[in-house]
Write a protein that holds these residues in place. Structure first.
Motif, PDB file in Angstrom:
ATOM      1  N   VAL A 107       0.656  -1.282   0.264  1.00 53.85           N
ATOM      2  CA  VAL A 107      -0.223  -0.116   0.051  1.00 53.85           C
ATOM      3  C   VAL A 107       0.563   1.033  -0.035  1.00 53.85           C
ATOM      4  O   VAL A 107       0.624   2.166  -0.808  1.00 53.85           O
ATOM      5  CB  VAL A 107      -1.221  -0.241   0.985  1.00 53.85           C
ATOM      6  N   SER A 108       1.717   1.595   0.578  1.00 56.35           N
ATOM      7  CA  SER A 108       3.282   2.165   0.764  1.00 56.35           C
ATOM      8  C   SER A 108       3.732   2.835  -0.400  1.00 56.35           C
ATOM      9  O   SER A 108       3.511   4.153  -0.969  1.00 56.35           O
ATOM     10  CB  SER A 108       3.817   2.110   1.946  1.00 56.35           C
ATOM     11  N   VAL A 109       4.022   1.651  -0.906  1.00 57.85           N
ATOM     12  CA  VAL A 109       4.228   1.930  -2.372  1.00 57.85           C
ATOM     13  C   VAL A 109       3.571   2.341  -3.498  1.00 57.85           C
ATOM     14  O   VAL A 109       3.805   3.373  -4.483  1.00 57.85           O
ATOM     15  CB  VAL A 109       4.987   0.426  -2.992  1.00 57.85           C
ATOM     16  N   VAL A 110       2.497   1.884  -3.265  1.00 62.33           N
ATOM     17  CA  VAL A 110       0.903   2.065  -4.414  1.00 62.33           C
ATOM     18  C   VAL A 110       0.513   3.540  -4.627  1.00 62.33           C
ATOM     19  O   VAL A 110       0.882   4.089  -5.004  1.00 62.33           O
ATOM     20  CB  VAL A 110       0.462   0.920  -4.758  1.00 62.33           C
ATOM     21  N   SER A 111       0.695   4.608  -3.260  1.00 65.97           N
ATOM     22  CA  SER A 111       0.736   5.195  -2.585  1.00 65.97           C
ATOM     23  C   SER A 111       0.937   6.239  -2.718  1.00 65.97           C
ATOM     24  O   SER A 111       0.697   7.936  -3.059  1.00 65.97           O
ATOM     25  CB  SER A 111      -0.055   5.348  -1.050  1.00 65.97           C
ATOM     26  N   GLN A 112       2.841   5.874  -3.018  1.00 65.16           N
ATOM     27  CA  GLN A 112       2.805   7.087  -4.120  1.00 65.16           C
ATOM     28  C   GLN A 112       2.746   7.747  -5.093  1.00 65.16           C
ATOM     29  O   GLN A 112       3.191   8.721  -5.372  1.00 65.16           O
ATOM     30  CB  GLN A 112       4.572   6.391  -4.317  1.00 65.16           C
ATOM     31  N   PHE A 113       1.784   7.358  -5.651  1.00 70.01           N
ATOM     32  CA  PHE A 113       1.524   7.075  -7.646  1.00 70.01           C
ATOM     33  C   PHE A 113       0.333   8.032  -7.836  1.00 70.01           C
ATOM     34  O   PHE A 113      -0.329   8.412  -8.626  1.00 70.01           O
ATOM     35  CB  PHE A 113       1.554   6.344  -7.642  1.00 70.01           C
ATOM     36  N   MET A 114      -0.066   8.542  -6.042  1.00 70.04           N
ATOM     37  CA  MET A 114      -1.786   8.359  -5.772  1.00 70.04           C
ATOM     38  C   MET A 114      -2.105  10.353  -6.463  1.00 70.04           C
ATOM     39  O   MET A 114      -2.946  10.562  -7.034  1.00 70.04           O
ATOM     40  CB  MET A 114      -2.281   9.389  -4.983  1.00 70.04           C
ATOM     41  N   HIS A 115      -0.674  11.202  -7.088  1.00 70.15           N
ATOM     42  CA  HIS A 115      -1.128  12.483  -8.184  1.00 70.15           C
ATOM     43  C   HIS A 115      -0.986  12.146  -9.504  1.00 70.15           C
ATOM     44  O   HIS A 115      -1.913  13.051 -10.477  1.00 70.15           O
ATOM     45  CB  HIS A 115      -0.088  13.310  -7.476  1.00 70.15           C
ATOM     46  N   HIS A 121       0.136   1.704 -12.253  1.00 69.62           N
ATOM     47  CA  HIS A 121      -0.332   1.429 -10.787  1.00 69.62           C
ATOM     48  C   HIS A 121      -1.165   0.966 -10.540  1.00 69.62           C
ATOM     49  O   HIS A 121      -1.552   0.550  -9.318  1.00 69.62           O
ATOM     50  CB  HIS A 121       0.135   3.116 -10.487  1.00 69.62           C
ATOM     51  N   MET A 122      -2.364   1.202 -11.117  1.00 68.93           N
ATOM     52  CA  MET A 122      -4.333   0.703 -10.601  1.00 68.93           C
ATOM     53  C   MET A 122      -3.446  -1.345 -10.966  1.00 68.93           C
ATOM     54  O   MET A 122      -4.440  -1.860 -10.179  1.00 68.93           O
ATOM     55  CB  MET A 122      -5.606   0.922 -12.877  1.00 68.93           C
ATOM     56  N   GLY A 123      -2.899  -1.494 -11.714  1.00 74.08           N
ATOM     57  CA  GLY A 123      -3.024  -2.719 -11.961  1.00 74.08           C
ATOM     58  C   GLY A 123      -2.501  -2.760 -10.156  1.00 74.08           C
ATOM     59  O   GLY A 123      -2.674  -4.509  -9.551  1.00 74.08           O
ATOM     60  N   ALA A 124      -1.132  -2.263 -10.043  1.00 74.28           N
ATOM     61  CA  ALA A 124      -0.811  -2.642  -8.886  1.00 74.28           C
ATOM     62  C   ALA A 124      -1.576  -2.762  -7.856  1.00 74.28           C
ATOM     63  O   ALA A 124      -1.764  -3.904  -6.221  1.00 74.28           O
ATOM     64  CB  ALA A 124       1.171  -2.221  -8.381  1.00 74.28           C
ATOM     65  N   MET A 125      -2.762  -1.916  -7.391  1.00 75.27           N
ATOM     66  CA  MET A 125      -3.104  -1.460  -6.599  1.00 75.27           C
ATOM     67  C   MET A 125      -4.602  -2.576  -6.795  1.00 75.27           C
ATOM     68  O   MET A 125      -5.103  -3.522  -5.670  1.00 75.27           O
ATOM     69  CB  MET A 125      -4.477  -0.430  -6.972  1.00 75.27           C
TER      70      MET A 125
END
Length: 195
Positions: A107-115, A121-125
């Protein structure tokens, strides 16, 4: 213990307007179970509601929350995705990581790309959501082990980010054999060595 609890309640009720709500079972999406040997915190209902809202209730489950050695980054040719939807889902996953240390790093890694989320990134989430489908009953357990030793474990991936070459640090702390804190965060500066 029960007499002590009643006495404290009476003293507080004399000073403040109160009512007894009995033992805590559910609060802000966190479920609490109290078997004889400890206390369990879990978010099974929250996970099932999240999977239903995202249309992932019937998805194909997966065994790990993140792909091994998969480096997420920002690339000029990436296909952008719906930013608001991505941010809403990430907010729910961040809240879920309060009782689920197994997804904290992913979650920490994927949340770095919220902007600026992309398909990658969507696939990782979505992979995290597929992992939650397998593990909705995972829980945080607090038991009496007869000691109050404090143990800590720390790790970092050296130059883990392909975008800015920063490492991600992680740590876990146990008190009395119970996991009490966990953390995962990208370091503020670029490391020149793995020491």
């Amino acid at each position: 213990m029960i007499k002590q609890k009643c006495k404290i309640f009476r003293i507080l009720a004399f000073e403040f307007e109160m009512k007894s709500l009995d033992d805590l079972k559910y609060f802000l999406g966190i479920e609490v179970a109290r078997p004889k040997h400890g206390i369990f915190l879990f978010q099974r209902k929250y996970i099932l509601d999240l999977l239903a809202k995202t249309g992932m209730l019937d998805c194909k489950p997966i065994d790990t929350p993140s792909e091994q050695n998969h480096k997420l980054g920002l690339y000029p040719d990436q296909v952008p995705k719906n930013k608001e939807r991505y941010q809403r889902r990430m907010g729910k996953l961040i809240y879920l990581s309060h009782t689920r240390s197994d997804i904290a790093n992913a979650v920490s890694v994927v949340s770095q790309f919220m902007h600026s989320p992309s398909e990658d990134h969507m696939g990782a989430m979505m992979r995290i959501l597929r992992y939650l489908k397998v593990t909705p009953k995972n829980r945080l357990m607090f038991c009496k082990y007869g000691h109050s030793d404090v143990e800590g474990y720390m790790d970092a991936d050296w130059v883990g980010s392909v975008t800015n070459r920063r490492s991600t640090s992680r740590y876990f702390t146990f008190v009395g054999g119970n996991l009490v804190t966990w953390w995962s965060k990208k370091q503020k500066v670029v490391s020149r060595s793995s020491a």
